[in-house]
Design a protein around this motif. Structure first.
Motif, PDB file in Angstrom:
ATOM      1  N   THR A 131       0.825  -1.198   0.000  1.00 24.67           N
ATOM      2  CA  THR A 131       0.000   0.000   0.000  1.00 24.67           C
ATOM      3  C   THR A 131       0.859   1.247   0.000  1.00 24.67           C
ATOM      4  O   THR A 131       1.951   1.270   0.574  1.00 24.67           O
ATOM      5  CB  THR A 131      -0.918   0.022   1.228  1.00 24.67           C
ATOM      6  OG1 THR A 131      -0.113  -0.024   2.413  1.00 24.67           O
ATOM      7  CG2 THR A 131      -1.851  -1.173   1.222  1.00 24.67           C
ATOM      8  N   THR A 132       0.337   2.283  -0.672  1.00 23.89           N
ATOM      9  CA  THR A 132       1.015   3.584  -0.726  1.00 23.89           C
ATOM     10  C   THR A 132       0.017   4.671  -0.373  1.00 23.89           C
ATOM     11  O   THR A 132      -1.074   4.731  -0.954  1.00 23.89           O
ATOM     12  CB  THR A 132       1.589   3.843  -2.133  1.00 23.89           C
ATOM     13  OG1 THR A 132       2.461   2.769  -2.487  1.00 23.89           O
ATOM     14  CG2 THR A 132       2.372   5.149  -2.142  1.00 23.89           C
ATOM     15  N   GLN A 133       0.390   5.509   0.583  1.00 16.78           N
ATOM     16  CA  GLN A 133      -0.464   6.606   1.018  1.00 16.78           C
ATOM     17  C   GLN A 133       0.365   7.882   1.102  1.00 16.78           C
ATOM     18  O   GLN A 133       1.592   7.818   1.244  1.00 16.78           O
ATOM     19  CB  GLN A 133      -0.997   6.355   2.438  1.00 16.78           C
ATOM     20  CG  GLN A 133      -1.723   5.097   2.688  1.00 16.78           C
ATOM     21  CD  GLN A 133      -2.045   4.916   4.160  1.00 16.78           C
ATOM     22  OE1 GLN A 133      -1.773   3.867   4.731  1.00 16.78           O
ATOM     23  NE2 GLN A 133      -2.638   5.920   4.784  1.00 16.78           N
ATOM     24  N   PRO A 134      -0.296   9.047   1.078  1.00 19.82           N
ATOM     25  CA  PRO A 134       0.460  10.286   1.330  1.00 19.82           C
ATOM     26  C   PRO A 134       0.989  10.267   2.758  1.00 19.82           C
ATOM     27  O   PRO A 134       0.358   9.725   3.660  1.00 19.82           O
ATOM     28  CB  PRO A 134      -0.585  11.390   1.129  1.00 19.82           C
ATOM     29  CG  PRO A 134      -1.910  10.704   1.227  1.00 19.82           C
ATOM     30  CD  PRO A 134      -1.703   9.308   0.775  1.00 19.82           C
ATOM     31  N   ILE A 135       2.158  10.847   2.936  1.00 18.75           N
ATOM     32  CA  ILE A 135       2.771  10.824   4.272  1.00 18.75           C
ATOM     33  C   ILE A 135       2.006  11.696   5.250  1.00 18.75           C
ATOM     34  O   ILE A 135       1.835  11.351   6.419  1.00 18.75           O
ATOM     35  CB  ILE A 135       4.232  11.280   4.174  1.00 18.75           C
ATOM     36  CG1 ILE A 135       5.042  10.258   3.390  1.00 18.75           C
ATOM     37  CG2 ILE A 135       4.828  11.482   5.570  1.00 18.75           C
ATOM     38  CD1 ILE A 135       6.469  10.684   3.140  1.00 18.75           C
ATOM     39  N   SER A 136       1.527  12.837   4.778  1.00 16.08           N
ATOM     40  CA  SER A 136       0.824  13.748   5.681  1.00 16.08           C
ATOM     41  C   SER A 136      -0.204  14.579   4.923  1.00 16.08           C
ATOM     42  O   SER A 136      -0.117  14.737   3.698  1.00 16.08           O
ATOM     43  CB  SER A 136       1.827  14.677   6.383  1.00 16.08           C
ATOM     44  OG  SER A 136       2.471  15.507   5.436  1.00 16.08           O
TER      45      SER A 136
END
Lengths: 113, 114
Positions: free
Chosen positions: A4-9
């Motif tokens: 999975t890849t998500q924005p860090i903040s």
């Protein structure tokens, strides 16, 4: 293995709707998508889970497109208490009936007054 | 009633010591897990036990040994502690027949190795 890849903040003002997207290009046919919320000094807490289309509960909504390669957690009208790290989890099948339940890096949501 | 409880909540110890963290769940779940969360906040699974049998064993040093006396308990024993073992350790549990990824976590045990 499903990664999975998500924005860090992300930052948001109080009262706004917040959408956090997670990509999981290698999701398997039988995999569900689960989102967790973690406050400082606490364990992650289950928010919502879905397989396809849209799921809604009293806390959030989860939107999953037809190809299921991504999902979007939607938090309506956030408040300061929604400041937390949000994790998207997709189990990665590792054979012999077992799954790897390794979390991604999560998205740190900061709600601003 | 706490669903997943861990003890101790804080643990400070010297390098080379052996320590244990205990975990108990009263949810009737059949699978329990140990996670490690380091200073960068990555949550990495270490072990999983289903009905007292190890079903996941990630590449953790063999200084770490999970012990499950029954399906409501999963303890973590660590031998010869090292500085890099400093982290927050979370216990979790789930019921496999409702899907493998709805986890209930404990509050965490913060281990500091000096």
């Amino acid at each position: 293995l499903a990664k999975t890849t998500q924005p860090i903040s992300m930052d948001s003002y109080e009262g706004q709707e917040v959408n956090i997207t997670c990509s999981h290009n290698n999701i398997a046919t039988n995999d569900y998508i689960t989102w967790y919320q973690q406050f400082p000094s606490q364990g992650p807490r289950f928010i919502i889970q879905g397989y396809k289309t849209k799921v809604t509960n009293e806390v959030a909504s989860l939107f999953i497109p037809a190809d299921r390669k991504s999902s979007t957690l939607s938090l309506p009208r956030v408040s300061l208490s929604d400041t937390a790290v949000y994790y998207c989890l997709v189990p990665a099948y590792s054979g012999a009936g077992s799954y790897q339940l390794t979390f991604g890096k999560g998205t740190k949501l900061s709600v601003i007054p | 009633d706490t669903a997943v409880s861990q003890t101790p909540k804080y643990l400070v110890t010297q390098m080379g010591n052996d320590k244990s963290i205990k975990c108990e769940q009263n949810l009737g779940h059949d699978t329990m897990y140990w996670y490690k969360q380091d200073s960068k906040k990555f949550l990495k699974i270490m072990f999983s036990y289903n009905n007292k049998e190890l079903i996941i064993n990630e590449t953790v040093p063999n200084r770490f040994s999970p012990k499950s006396p029954d399906k409501a308990h999963l303890n973590l024993h660590i031998n010869s502690l090292e500085l890099g073992d400093s982290a927050v350790y979370f216990c979790a549990s789930s019921l496999l027949n409702t899907g493998p990824n709805v986890l209930t976590f404990g509050a965490g045990s913060r281990l500091t190795v000096l």
